[in-house]
Motif scaffolding. Structure first.
Motif, PDB file in Angstrom:
ATOM      1  N   ALA A  21       0.815  -1.219   0.000  1.00 46.12           N
ATOM      2  CA  ALA A  21       0.000   0.000   0.000  1.00 46.12           C
ATOM      3  C   ALA A  21       0.846   1.266   0.000  1.00 46.12           C
ATOM      4  O   ALA A  21       0.419   2.308  -0.484  1.00 46.12           O
ATOM      5  CB  ALA A  21      -0.929  -0.015   1.212  1.00 46.12           C
ATOM      6  N   GLY A  22       2.080   1.197   0.538  1.00 49.18           N
ATOM      7  CA  GLY A  22       2.907   2.391   0.608  1.00 49.18           C
ATOM      8  C   GLY A  22       3.798   2.598  -0.602  1.00 49.18           C
ATOM      9  O   GLY A  22       4.529   3.585  -0.667  1.00 49.18           O
ATOM     10  N   ASN A  23       3.767   1.696  -1.543  1.00 49.85           N
ATOM     11  CA  ASN A  23       4.610   1.783  -2.737  1.00 49.85           C
ATOM     12  C   ASN A  23       3.940   2.689  -3.763  1.00 49.85           C
ATOM     13  O   ASN A  23       2.941   2.335  -4.382  1.00 49.85           O
ATOM     14  CB  ASN A  23       4.825   0.381  -3.317  1.00 49.85           C
ATOM     15  N   MET A  24       4.505   3.884  -3.983  1.00 46.38           N
ATOM     16  CA  MET A  24       3.880   4.868  -4.854  1.00 46.38           C
ATOM     17  C   MET A  24       3.876   4.401  -6.307  1.00 46.38           C
ATOM     18  O   MET A  24       2.894   4.613  -7.042  1.00 46.38           O
ATOM     19  CB  MET A  24       4.611   6.205  -4.733  1.00 46.38           C
ATOM     20  N   VAL A  25       4.970   3.763  -6.747  1.00 43.04           N
ATOM     21  CA  VAL A  25       5.029   3.283  -8.136  1.00 43.04           C
ATOM     22  C   VAL A  25       3.975   2.212  -8.364  1.00 43.04           C
ATOM     23  O   VAL A  25       3.298   2.187  -9.400  1.00 43.04           O
ATOM     24  CB  VAL A  25       6.433   2.741  -8.459  1.00 43.04           C
ATOM     25  N   LEU A  26       3.796   1.320  -7.383  1.00 42.77           N
ATOM     26  CA  LEU A  26       2.784   0.280  -7.508  1.00 42.77           C
ATOM     27  C   LEU A  26       1.388   0.885  -7.583  1.00 42.77           C
ATOM     28  O   LEU A  26       0.539   0.422  -8.349  1.00 42.77           O
ATOM     29  CB  LEU A  26       2.878  -0.698  -6.331  1.00 42.77           C
ATOM     30  N   LYS A  27       1.161   1.923  -6.774  1.00 39.83           N
ATOM     31  CA  LYS A  27      -0.128   2.602  -6.821  1.00 39.83           C
ATOM     32  C   LYS A  27      -0.388   3.169  -8.219  1.00 39.83           C
ATOM     33  O   LYS A  27      -1.495   3.061  -8.750  1.00 39.83           O
ATOM     34  CB  LYS A  27      -0.170   3.730  -5.785  1.00 39.83           C
ATOM     35  N   LYS A  28       0.640   3.769  -8.796  1.00 42.71           N
ATOM     36  CA  LYS A  28       0.484   4.321 -10.148  1.00 42.71           C
ATOM     37  C   LYS A  28       0.257   3.219 -11.172  1.00 42.71           C
ATOM     38  O   LYS A  28      -0.532   3.376 -12.109  1.00 42.71           O
ATOM     39  CB  LYS A  28       1.722   5.154 -10.510  1.00 42.71           C
ATOM     40  N   ASP A  29       0.961   2.098 -10.996  1.00 39.86           N
ATOM     41  CA  ASP A  29       0.770   0.969 -11.909  1.00 39.86           C
ATOM     42  C   ASP A  29      -0.674   0.470 -11.858  1.00 39.86           C
ATOM     43  O   ASP A  29      -1.306   0.236 -12.896  1.00 39.86           O
ATOM     44  CB  ASP A  29       1.712  -0.177 -11.541  1.00 39.86           C
ATOM     45  N   LYS A  30      -1.180   0.278 -10.647  1.00 41.50           N
ATOM     46  CA  LYS A  30      -2.540  -0.238 -10.496  1.00 41.50           C
ATOM     47  C   LYS A  30      -3.566   0.750 -11.029  1.00 41.50           C
ATOM     48  O   LYS A  30      -4.535   0.351 -11.689  1.00 41.50           O
ATOM     49  CB  LYS A  30      -2.823  -0.555  -9.023  1.00 41.50           C
ATOM     50  N   LEU A  31      -3.357   2.039 -10.772  1.00 42.66           N
ATOM     51  CA  LEU A  31      -4.288   3.045 -11.273  1.00 42.66           C
ATOM     52  C   LEU A  31      -4.275   3.091 -12.796  1.00 42.66           C
ATOM     53  O   LEU A  31      -5.339   3.165 -13.439  1.00 42.66           O
ATOM     54  CB  LEU A  31      -3.936   4.419 -10.701  1.00 42.66           C
ATOM     55  N   LEU A  32      -3.074   3.015 -13.391  1.00 42.23           N
ATOM     56  CA  LEU A  32      -2.971   3.036 -14.851  1.00 42.23           C
ATOM     57  C   LEU A  32      -3.643   1.805 -15.451  1.00 42.23           C
ATOM     58  O   LEU A  32      -4.320   1.895 -16.485  1.00 42.23           O
ATOM     59  CB  LEU A  32      -1.507   3.101 -15.270  1.00 42.23           C
ATOM     60  N   ALA A  33      -3.479   0.655 -14.805  1.00 40.41           N
ATOM     61  CA  ALA A  33      -4.126  -0.569 -15.291  1.00 40.41           C
ATOM     62  C   ALA A  33      -5.642  -0.443 -15.211  1.00 40.41           C
ATOM     63  O   ALA A  33      -6.368  -0.857 -16.125  1.00 40.41           O
ATOM     64  CB  ALA A  33      -3.638  -1.772 -14.490  1.00 40.41           C
ATOM     65  N   LYS A  34      -6.144   0.127 -14.114  1.00 43.59           N
ATOM     66  CA  LYS A  34      -7.593   0.316 -13.971  1.00 43.59           C
ATOM     67  C   LYS A  34      -8.135   1.260 -15.046  1.00 43.59           C
ATOM     68  O   LYS A  34      -9.179   0.996 -15.660  1.00 43.59           O
ATOM     69  CB  LYS A  34      -7.915   0.875 -12.579  1.00 43.59           C
ATOM     70  N   ILE A  35      -7.427   2.371 -15.244  1.00 45.28           N
ATOM     71  CA  ILE A  35      -7.863   3.356 -16.247  1.00 45.28           C
ATOM     72  C   ILE A  35      -7.854   2.729 -17.643  1.00 45.28           C
ATOM     73  O   ILE A  35      -8.769   2.943 -18.443  1.00 45.28           O
ATOM     74  CB  ILE A  35      -6.960   4.598 -16.202  1.00 45.28           C
TER      75      ILE A  35
END
Length: 291
Positions: free
Chosen positions: A144-158
């Protein structure tokens, strides 16, 4: 390809908004022109890209690292899309297909046919949808604290939402051919690849080895099936066309003034179209003698 290439600087900016990508006038003009060409291409994909890029810029509107090319590229994309939508050929096509009653093209029968086409497209995309949804569900609480992972997941969702929208928007279109599912399929492939990369980097087994082998086998069989059927029917279509041309040449040499009537080309059945992955291109002749 133009649209995906156009998005590369935006994706780079998305992962590191504080990094300068291109602050020169030449690069800004280049992005505007590239946006114009990219937007002037496809009806059911560009609209969602405009929405996503617009929301991206809106959420970063107060950031000091904004660059001119970000907005000029979006303006070019919108201008190109406007040229696509307002092209006179669209009205000509409507009038050709629906006659004088082209204003009332959105009928219940049209919507039913569009839903059937959408169902076929989602059937072909089913395995990728299964993987993407399962991967996003399993990654919901990962790092949850990994900012790059958050961006990856958000980009995949979008990307998944864009893929879904690119296909479903065609329900209200007067012309919904199976090929219109191609843009959404490409963006679904991109989402799958992003999630596969995340899986490899985290070492998480989103899909088991046995399931991956099974999916690889299914994908390989599907490729072989569609390839062979496409090749076979293409050969049959080529043979029909060659016989047609040879017959016309023979009649013309024998008697140039003779009216020559030929049989209508044998087109593929709906089953063959589906089994080919909708890759078939075929010729058609009008049945009326005066056409």
């Amino acid at each position: 390809m133009l649209l995906l290439g156009f998005l590369i600087p935006y994706v780079r900016k998305y992962y590191n908004f504080h990094q300068k990508v291109g602050n020169s006038y030449a690069f800004s003009f280049f992005m505007w022109f590239w946006g114009l060409l990219a937007g002037w291409g496809n009806e059911n994909s560009v609209c969602w890209v405009i929405l996503v890029v617009g929301l991206f810029l809106f959420t970063h509107r107060k950031c000091r690292c904004n660059e001119t090319w970000l907005y000029l590229g979006l303006i070019g994309l919108m201008m190109g899309y406007s040229l696509t939508i307002m092209a006179p050929g669209n009205m000509v096509r409507l009038h050709t297909e629906f006659g004088s009653d082209y204003h009332s093209w959105l009928t219940l029968n049209t919507i039913q046919n569009n839903f059937r086409t959408l169902g076929r497209i989602f059937t072909l995309q089913l395995i990728m949808w299964y993987f993407c949804l399962k991967a996003l569900f399993k990654l919901k609480k990962s790092n949850a604290g990994n900012m790059v992972l958050k961006k990856d997941k958000l980009l995949a969702k979008i990307t998944c939402l864009s893929a879904f929208g690119m296909s479903t928007i065609m329900i209200v279109s007067p012309f919904f051919a199976p090929r219109n599912g191609f843009p959404g399929t490409i963006y679904l492939v991109i989402a799958s690849v992003i999630l596969l990369r995340v899986q490899n980097e985290l070492g998480n087994e989103i899909v088991s080895i046995a399931a991956r082998k099974f999916l690889f086998g299914v994908g390989s069989l599907y490729f072989i099936m569609t390839f062979l059927i496409t090749i076979q029917y293409s050969y049959e279509m080529k043979s029909q066309m060659c016989n047609f041309i040879n017959s016309v040449k023979q009649v013309r040499l024998a008697s140039p003034d003779t009216v020559f009537t030929v049989q209508v080309f044998k087109g593929p059945s709906p089953i063959i179209k589906f089994l080919s992955g909708y890759h078939l291109m075929y010729h058609s002749l009008a049945k009326e003698a005066d056409s």
